[in-house]
Design a protein around this motif. Structure first.
Motif, PDB file in Angstrom:
ATOM      1  N   PHE A  13       0.839  -1.196   0.000  1.00  0.00           N
ATOM      2  CA  PHE A  13       0.000   0.000   0.000  1.00  0.00           C
ATOM      3  C   PHE A  13       0.876   1.251   0.000  1.00  0.00           C
ATOM      4  CE2 PHE A  13      -2.892  -3.172   1.896  1.00  0.00           C
ATOM      5  CZ  PHE A  13      -3.968  -3.023   1.043  1.00  0.00           C
ATOM      6  N   GLN A  15       3.639   1.623  -1.713  1.00  0.00           N
ATOM      7  CA  GLN A  15       3.936   1.905  -3.117  1.00  0.00           C
ATOM      8  C   GLN A  15       2.744   2.583  -3.789  1.00  0.00           C
ATOM      9  OE1 GLN A  15       4.192  -1.331  -5.928  1.00  0.00           O
ATOM     10  NE2 GLN A  15       5.688  -0.239  -7.188  1.00  0.00           N
ATOM     11  N   MET A  16       1.529   2.173  -3.432  1.00  0.00           N
ATOM     12  CA  MET A  16       0.331   2.806  -3.974  1.00  0.00           C
ATOM     13  C   MET A  16       0.293   4.279  -3.576  1.00  0.00           C
ATOM     14  SD  MET A  16      -2.387  -0.291  -3.210  1.00  0.00           S
ATOM     15  CE  MET A  16      -3.813   0.699  -3.651  1.00  0.00           C
ATOM     16  N   ASP A  19       2.873   6.144  -5.660  1.00  0.00           N
ATOM     17  CA  ASP A  19       2.373   6.293  -7.027  1.00  0.00           C
ATOM     18  C   ASP A  19       1.302   7.374  -7.119  1.00  0.00           C
ATOM     19  OD1 ASP A  19       4.049   4.309  -7.931  1.00  0.00           O
ATOM     20  OD2 ASP A  19       2.535   2.724  -7.872  1.00  0.00           O
ATOM     21  N   ALA A  20       0.565   7.568  -6.019  1.00  0.00           N
ATOM     22  CA  ALA A  20      -0.525   8.547  -6.017  1.00  0.00           C
ATOM     23  C   ALA A  20      -0.050   9.963  -5.743  1.00  0.00           C
ATOM     24  CB  ALA A  20      -1.575   8.150  -4.974  1.00  0.00           C
ATOM     25  N   VAL A  83      -4.733   6.529   1.644  1.00  0.00           N
ATOM     26  CA  VAL A  83      -5.016   5.407   0.751  1.00  0.00           C
ATOM     27  C   VAL A  83      -6.098   4.526   1.370  1.00  0.00           C
ATOM     28  CG1 VAL A  83      -4.088   3.344  -0.362  1.00  0.00           C
ATOM     29  CG2 VAL A  83      -2.665   5.398  -0.167  1.00  0.00           C
ATOM     30  N   ALA A 154      -2.818  -6.631  -0.619  1.00  0.00           N
ATOM     31  CA  ALA A 154      -3.576  -5.806  -1.557  1.00  0.00           C
ATOM     32  C   ALA A 154      -3.855  -6.612  -2.818  1.00  0.00           C
ATOM     33  CB  ALA A 154      -2.774  -4.558  -1.906  1.00  0.00           C
ATOM     34  N   VAL A 156      -3.410  -5.874  -5.854  1.00  0.00           N
ATOM     35  CA  VAL A 156      -2.321  -5.760  -6.821  1.00  0.00           C
ATOM     36  C   VAL A 156      -1.176  -6.706  -6.480  1.00  0.00           C
ATOM     37  CG1 VAL A 156      -1.187  -3.852  -5.598  1.00  0.00           C
ATOM     38  CG2 VAL A 156      -0.845  -4.128  -8.060  1.00  0.00           C
TER      39      VAL A 156
END
Length: 308
Positions: A13, A15-16, A19-20, A83, A154, A156
């Motif tokens: 999460f 990394q998410m 990325d966001a 997130v 997650a 992904v």
């Protein structure tokens, strides 16, 4: 090229969150095995910033991050990202839900799926892992060394590691959110937006009756709202604690600056961990008597008295 570290491996999460965050687009992203590892790279100058989890709406503060930021060479938060958290239960292809005897995941994730596990897999043993993505990776990358049959991760991460999803949306709270912060070495202060947050760590001079109240009054009398307050052991001795605090406002706000001056007088140490835009973007509510103008008028009035 600009490089950002994050709590890895790929598929977390964290990394998410990275990325966001728009400024990280096009930069190199370097996964790390722990929060300490990511922040060590930052302190050593090997990366330009680090994205790490700091708070979860279900479990509260992330102790590894809070402790790492409260000691060592100074670092500051320059941004935050929220997130929404969605978990799946994933396993190697061919594994049936009823055959799962042990489940691997991060401790914060396990706390958020405990109710589902008690209802669906009451006999499953919990195996802690460094991250949710690490749990998935150990199953998917050969899988021979995993001490568990399934991972909470997650969606992904399940896809990235070729796992089959045994159950979706297994979180006990569908509104769960984790807050991540982008940490940098001290430098340029983010501009004031009017919808800002400031993070501090306060160390008392000694433990005495009313000590915490003495600290909190610095905020209350200046109309500053706290959005988070947690105590963490200083590790110096039993019963020695510091306080990690988020307040609404920016260090350039008069009321926040005045509060920091007061805290500096009464605390053994005030660690300033940054002022940065709040992810929700909602303007901070400021009462007329705690506005910058009100503080300016009071200061001018005092100067007039002293000049007589």
């Amino acid at each position: 090229m600009t490089t950002y570290a994050y709590l890895g491996p790929a598929g977390t999460f964290t990394q998410m969150a990275l990325d966001a965050w728009p400024p990280a687009a096009g930069a190199e992203h370097r996964p790390c095995g722990s929060v300490d590892a990511a922040l060590t790279l930052l302190r050593d100058g090997e990366v330009d910033g680090a994205m790490v989890p700091i708070e979860n709406s279900v479990e509260g503060g992330v102790s590894a991050t809070l402790d790492a930021l409260s000691s060592g060479d100074p670092l500051v938060v320059v941004a935050e990202v929220l997130v929404p958290i969605t978990f799946v239960l994933a396993a190697r292809p061919g594994m049936a839900l009823g055959d799962v005897r042990a489940v691997g995941t991060h401790s914060h994730a396990w706390a958020q799926v405990r109710g589902w596990m008690d209802a669906k897999l009451p006999g499953a043993v919990y195996v802690p892992t460094l991250s949710t993505a690490a749990a998935a990776a150990a199953l998917g990358d050969g899988g021979g060394h995993a001490a568990y049959d399934a991972a909470v991760c997650a969606p992904v991460a399940a896809t990235d590691h070729g796992l089959q999803v045994l159950a979706e949306n297994i979180g006990d709270n569908s509104a769960a959110v984790t807050r991540f912060v982008l940490v940098s070495r001290p430098g340029v202060l983010p501009e004031r937006t009017g919808a800002d947050k400031t993070t501090l760590v306060l160390f008392q001079r000694d433990d005495h009756a009313g000590g915490l109240l003495e600290l909190l009054e610095q905020f209350a009398v200046r109309g500053i709202n706290m959005s988070r307050l947690e105590s963490r052991p200083t590790k110096d001795s039993m019963g020695s604690y510091c306080f990690s605090i988020d307040i609404e406002g920016h260090v350039l706000d008069e009321r926040v600056g005045e509060a920091l001056l007061g805290l500096k007088r009464v605390c053994a140490e005030v660690r300033f961990l940054g002022s940065y835009p709040a992810a929700h973007g909602t303007a901070v509510r400021v009462t007329p008597h705690t506005s910058d103008e009100a503080f300016g008028e009071a200061r001018a009035w005092l100067r007039s008295l002293r000049s007589v």
